[in-house]
Design a protein around this motif. Structure first.
Motif, short mmCIF file in Angstrom:
data_model
loop_
_atom_site.label_atom_id
_atom_site.label_comp_id
_atom_site.label_asym_id
_atom_site.label_seq_id
_atom_site.Cartn_x
_atom_site.Cartn_y
_atom_site.Cartn_z
N GLY A 1 -22.64 -38.63 -16.71
CA GLY A 1 -21.19 -38.74 -16.83
C GLY A 1 -20.77 -39.62 -17.99
O GLY A 1 -21.50 -40.51 -18.41
N ASP B 1 -19.52 -44.73 -8.14
CA ASP B 1 -19.59 -44.52 -6.70
C ASP B 1 -20.58 -43.40 -6.43
O ASP B 1 -20.24 -42.22 -6.51
CB ASP B 1 -18.19 -44.15 -6.18
CG ASP B 1 -18.15 -43.90 -4.68
OD1 ASP B 1 -19.20 -44.00 -4.03
OD2 ASP B 1 -17.05 -43.62 -4.16
N ASN C 1 -19.74 -39.64 -5.56
CA ASN C 1 -20.02 -38.85 -6.77
C ASN C 1 -18.87 -38.94 -7.78
O ASN C 1 -18.43 -37.92 -8.34
CB ASN C 1 -20.30 -37.39 -6.42
CG ASN C 1 -21.08 -36.67 -7.52
OD1 ASN C 1 -21.91 -37.28 -8.20
ND2 ASN C 1 -20.82 -35.39 -7.69
N THR C 2 -18.38 -40.16 -8.00
CA THR C 2 -17.33 -40.38 -8.99
C THR C 2 -17.65 -41.63 -9.80
O THR C 2 -18.41 -42.51 -9.36
CB THR C 2 -15.95 -40.57 -8.32
OG1 THR C 2 -16.00 -41.72 -7.46
CG2 THR C 2 -15.55 -39.35 -7.54
N GLY D 1 -15.69 -44.18 -13.23
CA GLY D 1 -14.49 -44.35 -14.03
C GLY D 1 -14.61 -45.49 -15.00
O GLY D 1 -15.59 -46.24 -15.00
N PRO E 1 -11.01 -41.32 -15.34
CA PRO E 1 -12.11 -40.71 -14.57
C PRO E 1 -13.23 -40.24 -15.49
O PRO E 1 -12.98 -39.69 -16.57
CB PRO E 1 -11.44 -39.52 -13.88
CG PRO E 1 -9.97 -39.75 -14.00
CD PRO E 1 -9.77 -40.54 -15.25
N THR F 1 -16.05 -37.76 -16.71
CA THR F 1 -16.36 -36.34 -16.66
C THR F 1 -17.84 -36.19 -16.35
O THR F 1 -18.69 -36.70 -17.10
CB THR F 1 -16.03 -35.65 -17.99
OG1 THR F 1 -14.63 -35.80 -18.26
CG2 THR F 1 -16.40 -34.18 -17.95
N LEU F 2 -18.17 -35.54 -15.25
CA LEU F 2 -19.57 -35.39 -14.84
C LEU F 2 -20.14 -34.08 -15.37
O LEU F 2 -19.43 -33.07 -15.46
CB LEU F 2 -19.69 -35.42 -13.32
CG LEU F 2 -19.16 -36.67 -12.61
CD1 LEU F 2 -19.52 -36.61 -11.12
CD2 LEU F 2 -19.69 -37.94 -13.24
N ASN G 1 -25.29 -35.00 -9.25
CA ASN G 1 -24.96 -35.87 -8.13
C ASN G 1 -25.35 -37.29 -8.54
O ASN G 1 -26.53 -37.58 -8.77
CB ASN G 1 -25.72 -35.45 -6.88
CG ASN G 1 -25.35 -36.26 -5.65
OD1 ASN G 1 -24.71 -37.31 -5.76
ND2 ASN G 1 -25.75 -35.80 -4.49
#
Length: 265
Positions: A142, A165, A169-170, A172, A184, A186-187, A192
């Motif tokens: 990410g 997180d 799965n986030t 920032g 945010p 970008t993955l 995962n």
């Protein structure tokens, strides 16, 4: 002669009067923290330590170095984290560096670990968050790139934070001097964050301050020996901070540096 009268039962509110001293305070979840104007003691009370890498220099309220000179902490990477750094690029030259993190990369789009990154070239300066995957030579999981900033901003201390997180799965990036919201990440398709590597040669991977995990990767020469980055504050949390928490901590850091060193962040 001056007479000072104290009234312990009255609070005087005047925004033109800055606090004379504000004790360190943190939102919940702090693992380790350092303000280098106050020395090298972990402000979290958890007793974490720093070990020199090479020969970093020490200023009035910051430490400075480059990819070969900085510090390694004893704080390991984890699936739930926030990394905060107050720092500046200390030289008027093109610069690439990581104020805090444990990333290792063989190319700009690849990497393992996490870090706040800062790239400054003749045309612009950009701060970003990088979240690596399972290997230094595989695609990053990410990225969260901040807006283009004027190169003149590189000489100003600024507050930057990366959150991750793994459970949700986030990730920032928060850079309040340039953007009011969390940016945010970008993955990459199908990744995962709970599966990214948090180890190093089969053991825990510890966060570095300024110094790189591998000074040869990426193959970028030092911007200016021992002065590439100057870091004044590092805070590491065991959870991804919310925007409210980040703004609270930013306000505390902002008041501290303005009150004690007349430095705006």
């Amino acid at each position: 002669m001056t007479t000072i009268i104290r009234n312990l039962d009255m609070e005087i509110k005047n925004p033109t009067l800055p606090p004379l001293y504000e004790p360190f305070a943190s939102v919940p979840g702090l693992i380790a923290g350092w303000r280098f104007g106050e020395g090298f003691t972990d402000l979290s009370g958890n007793g974490h330590t720093l070990k020199e890498v090479g020969t970093p220099s020490v200023g009035e309220y910051f430490v400075a170095g480059d990819k070969d000179n900085g510090f390694i902490t004893d704080v390991p990477d984890g699936m739930q984290r926030t990394l905060i750094a107050v720092y500046r690029q200390a030289a008027d030259v093109n610069t690439f560096g990581y104020p805090v993190g444990n990333i290792v990369q063989n190319a700009s789009a690849n990497g393992e670990g996490i870090a706040i990154t800062d790239v400054s070239v003749t045309s612009l300066r950009r701060r970003s968050a990088y979240i690596g995957g399972k290997s230094y030579n595989e695609k990053l999981y990410g990225t969260a790139a901040g807006p283009a900033e004027a190169t003149a901003t590189r000489n100003n201390f600024a507050f930057s934070a990366v959150t991750i997180d793994g459970a949700g799965n986030t990730a920032g990036f928060f850079i309040p001097s340039a953007n009011a919201d969390i940016i945010p990440a970008t993955l990459a398709s199908g990744v995962n964050l709970a599966e990214r590597s948090i180890t190093e040669s089969g053991a825990e991977s510890f966060y570095r301050i300024i110094a790189w995990r591998n000074s040869n990767l990426p193959p970028v020469p030092p911007s200016s020996p021992n002065t590439g980055l100057a870091v004044a504050e590092v805070l590491i949390y065991d959870r991804p901070l919310s925007l409210t928490d980040l703004n609270t901590q930013y306000g505390r850091s902002k008041r501290y540096f303005e009150s004690n060193y007349k430095v705006k962040i």
